[in-house]
Design a protein around this motif. Structure first.
Motif: not given
Ligand SMILES: Nc1ncnc2c1ncn2[C@@H]1O[C@H](COP(=O)(O)OS(=O)(=O)O)[C@@H](OP(=O)(O)O)[C@H]1O
Ligand SMILES: Nc1ncnc2c1ncn2[C@@H]1O[C@H](COP(=O)(O)OP(=O)(O)O)[C@@H](O)[C@H]1O
Length: 292
Positions: A131-137, A145-154
């Motif tokens: 969802x985060x990626x779909x929303x950012x796209x 302008x958006x930025x995703x902070x994904x738990x796994x990535x952080x």
């Protein structure tokens, strides 16, 4: 217009009608004004009543082209000189907030959007990252302008020192909440996507932001659906006892009670990621976040 504050310093007060009358109020939204204040002593700006003019009290919220803004705190007198008090925040002693002359409102004007945090919470496998990626796209396609902070990535960097035991999850969520707050202050639509299993911690992150700017999105997908997806094979490992303290298996997940958006898995049907993203975008549009 001037009174003495409790430190005996002249206090410049905006008249209660300042947003309605006077030269400043004739400025249209987003325009800047330079205010020259003449005072023999140090002054303290009490700008709470002047938000419509872009003066904001507190931490870095609005435009602050009035220089003395960094001295919002009380003053101490040392060797006959008035100096702003230092603060102690947690273990940080003798610190002082420095305010930048370009503020949140200026950045929002530039970006033609409002900074906020979209906090996506749910079990592992519920579809948070998707969802985060779909929303950012979808936002990107609209020029936002958006930025995703994904738990796994952080956890690959900033939070790589944290495990999944309860106190480390608390710290993981706290740090991501603070970083998300900075992104929102930058005028960016920050999409935080992490399990964030404990209600109290999500509420603490909400409390970091101005009213309305924390938008909690609950991916309400039953455990058995998440487990059947199991894209990383983690549920299997958790069931086999090879991962201890796995959320939903032997670690709790506390569902939100009053979140802004709930996206439910209905029976075997599930909205597609882009349909979910559109639901969130409709909310942002309705609340005015997609314009300055
Ligand atoms: N014990 C345990 N419990 C839950 N999840 C685990 C665990 N160990 C590793 N993982 C993987 O880490 C991802 C979750 O990280 P988060 O930072 O979102 O978790 S938390 O908010 O601190 O609870 C999570 O990613 P998602 O599946 O994207 O949610 C898992 O892949
Ligand atoms: N709306 C959806 N409908 C069906 N499957 C989905 C949907 N969203 C995500 N998925 C699938 O579920 C799995 C987990 O998604 P993911 O985004 O990695 O979840 P999380 O980040 O919460 O762990 C992936 O295989 C993904 O393709």
């Amino acid at each position: 217009m001037a009174a003495l504050n409790n430190a005996g310093l002249p206090l410049i007060r905006c008249p209660s009608s300042c947003s309605e009358s006077g030269t400043l109020s004739s400025l249209s939204a987003g325009k800047l004004a330079f205010v020259k204040l003449l005072a023999g002593n140090a002054i303290r700006l009490d700008t709470e009543g002047c938000r419509s003019l872009g003066f904001y009290g507190g931490v870095g919220a609005g435009s602050s082209f009035s220089r003395p803004m960094k001295a919002m705190g009380d003053y101490a007198t040392i060797s006959g000189k008035d100096i702003p008090h230092m603060s102690t925040i947690g273990k940080s002693t003798n610190i002082m907030w420095h305010k930048c002359p370009v503020g949140k409102l200026d950045r929002q004007q530039l970006l033609q959007q409002k900074g906020c945090v979209i906090w996506i919470t749910g079990l592992s496998g519920s579809g948070k990252s998707t969802l985060a990626c779909a929303l950012s796209r979808a936002l990107h396609m609209r020029g936002k302008l958006s930025y995703v902070l994904d738990g796994d990535n952080v956890r690959h960097g900033l939070n790589s020192d944290l495990s999944f035991k309860a106190e480390d999850r608390v710290e993981n969520i706290r740090r991501i909440g603070e970083v998300a707050k900075l992104f929102a202050d930058a005028g960016i639509i920050c999409i935080a996507s992490l399990i964030s299993p404990y209600r109290k911690d999500r509420e603490a992150c909400r409390a970091l932001l101005p009213e309305g700017d924390f938008i909690e999105v609950f991916l309400d997908v039953p455990l058995q659906v998440c487990e059947s997806r199991d894209p990383k094979g983690l549920y299997k490992l958790a069931r086999a006892g090879k991962i201890k303290g796995f959320t939903g298996i032997d670690d709790p997940y506390e569902s939100p009670i009053n979140c802004e958006i709930t996206l439910q898995q209905e029976g075997r049907e599930c909205l597609s990621p882009s349909e979910m993203a559109e639901t969130v975008i409709s909310y942002l549009e309705e609340k005015g976040y997609l314009s300055a």
